[in-house]
Scaffold this motif. Structure first.
Motif, PDB file in Angstrom:
ATOM      1  N   TYR A 116       0.840  -1.191   0.000  1.00 53.10           N
ATOM      2  CA  TYR A 116       0.000   0.000   0.000  1.00 53.10           C
ATOM      3  C   TYR A 116       0.881   1.250   0.000  1.00 53.10           C
ATOM      4  O   TYR A 116       2.094   1.186   0.223  1.00 53.10           O
ATOM      5  CB  TYR A 116      -0.960   0.019   1.194  1.00 53.10           C
ATOM      6  CG  TYR A 116      -0.323  -0.348   2.513  1.00 53.10           C
ATOM      7  CD1 TYR A 116       0.510   0.534   3.199  1.00 53.10           C
ATOM      8  CD2 TYR A 116      -0.568  -1.597   3.092  1.00 53.10           C
ATOM      9  CE1 TYR A 116       1.093   0.192   4.402  1.00 53.10           C
ATOM     10  CE2 TYR A 116       0.019  -1.957   4.303  1.00 53.10           C
ATOM     11  CZ  TYR A 116       0.841  -1.046   4.950  1.00 53.10           C
ATOM     12  OH  TYR A 116       1.418  -1.395   6.144  1.00 53.10           O
ATOM     13  N   HIS A 159      -6.436  -0.073   2.446  1.00 51.00           N
ATOM     14  CA  HIS A 159      -5.968  -1.464   2.450  1.00 51.00           C
ATOM     15  C   HIS A 159      -6.443  -2.134   3.741  1.00 51.00           C
ATOM     16  O   HIS A 159      -6.463  -1.504   4.800  1.00 51.00           O
ATOM     17  CB  HIS A 159      -4.437  -1.479   2.370  1.00 51.00           C
ATOM     18  CG  HIS A 159      -3.853  -2.825   2.130  1.00 51.00           C
ATOM     19  ND1 HIS A 159      -3.624  -3.722   3.160  1.00 51.00           N
ATOM     20  CD2 HIS A 159      -3.449  -3.451   0.992  1.00 51.00           C
ATOM     21  CE1 HIS A 159      -3.098  -4.825   2.657  1.00 51.00           C
ATOM     22  NE2 HIS A 159      -2.982  -4.689   1.352  1.00 51.00           N
ATOM     23  N   ASP A 181      -5.045  -4.060   5.744  1.00 50.37           N
ATOM     24  CA  ASP A 181      -4.075  -4.013   6.841  1.00 50.37           C
ATOM     25  C   ASP A 181      -4.128  -2.688   7.598  1.00 50.37           C
ATOM     26  O   ASP A 181      -3.670  -2.594   8.739  1.00 50.37           O
ATOM     27  CB  ASP A 181      -2.651  -4.206   6.306  1.00 50.37           C
ATOM     28  CG  ASP A 181      -2.395  -5.636   5.863  1.00 50.37           C
ATOM     29  OD1 ASP A 181      -3.251  -6.496   6.125  1.00 50.37           O
ATOM     30  OD2 ASP A 181      -1.338  -5.882   5.245  1.00 50.37           O
TER      31      ASP A 181
END
Length: 279
Positions: free
Chosen positions: A130, A168, A170
């Protein structure tokens, strides 16, 4: 192909042109509708739809965009085949940036064949997952917004385009996913004071009366728990770090935002708006 300004100055008078405006045209024909403090309050409100382009400039943009679509087939093709310059400074803007004063060759890029649609090449397997402060330049194109929002003349409106995801899993846990999907992300750098509180909106909204914006039309999430607010801040931390790195805080104050995923306009690309005021 060399881009020439469509406006010119005759006998000290700025003539109104077509196509992307010059800085002189913005000052004369499209003066700012809101102040720096108002702009920061709009960004901090949670409704990024409050950021507006001058209505007359929007009409000029619409006419220009039709011509661009006729030449390139779509605005996406224009961006990919001409406007975005991956890993390079912006040499095409008529507005320029104080950060790019060393760029001497303005408007000298030859476009690719506009009749050929060129999708973005695949992201290589070893690319970062990302966007972050250390994202390799080849995945980034930082340009001036050729059609800036109605910002004060001392404020630059830049766009950071990136081929890497900004939103993203995460970075955005499920507990705040719906909120980010609606509101996007935003932040401020280069100041030791808190940004203007959204409570000031009733005072500042008259600056947006031309667009018919009223309090009852705002679209924003309610303030979350301390934990949720911390997660939202974390989700934008990589953007914040990149902005601080490029617009050094001793010299610049910025307000930045990213539209929510549902409003991202180009498949496979994301972009960050940065409003930067030199101190």
């Amino acid at each position: 192909m060399v881009i020439q300004p469509d406006s010119e100055v005759v006998n000290g008078r700025v003539l109104l042109g077509t196509g992307p405006p010059t800085r002189e045209e913005l000052l004369v024909y499209y003066p700012a509708r809101f102040t720096w403090e108002q702009l920061k309050c709009f960004v901090n409100s949670g409704d990024l739809g409050l950021l507006k382009r001058d209505k007359k400039l929007q009409k000029r943009y619409n006419a220009w965009a039709e011509g661009i679509k006729g030449k390139y087939g779509s605005m996406v093709n224009y961006l990919l085949n001409y406007r975005l310059q991956w890993g390079q400074p912006d040499t095409l803007s008529l507005l320029g940036s104080a950060l790019d004063e060393s760029v001497l060759s303005k408007g000298t890029r030859e476009p690719l064949d506009p009749s050929v649609s060129r999708p973005l090449p695949p992201i290589p397997p070893d690319a970062p997952p990302y966007f972050a402060a250390d994202t390799p330049k080849k995945f980034i194109s930082i340009i001036q917004n050729d059609w800036p929002y109605s910002v004060p003349p001392e404020v630059e409106h830049a766009l950071i385009w990136t081929r890497l995801p900004i939103f993203h899993p995460d970075l955005i846990p499920s507990s705040i996913a719906a909120r980010v999907e609606q509101d996007g992300l935003w932040g401020f750098t280069g100041t030791t004071t808190l940004p203007p509180s959204p409570s000031l909106l009733p005072t500042y909204l008259p600056a947006l009366s031309e667009w018919g914006i009223t309090t009852d039309k705002l679209i924003r999430s309610a303030k979350g728990t301390d934990e949720e607010e911390a997660l939202v801040k974390r989700a934008g931390s990589h953007i914040d770090a990149f902005v601080r790195q490029r617009w050094v805080e001793d010299e610049w104050e910025t307000a930045w935002f990213v539209n929510p995923p549902r409003l991202q306009s180009v498949l496979g690309l994301a972009h960050i708006h940065v409003f930067a005021r030199h101190k």
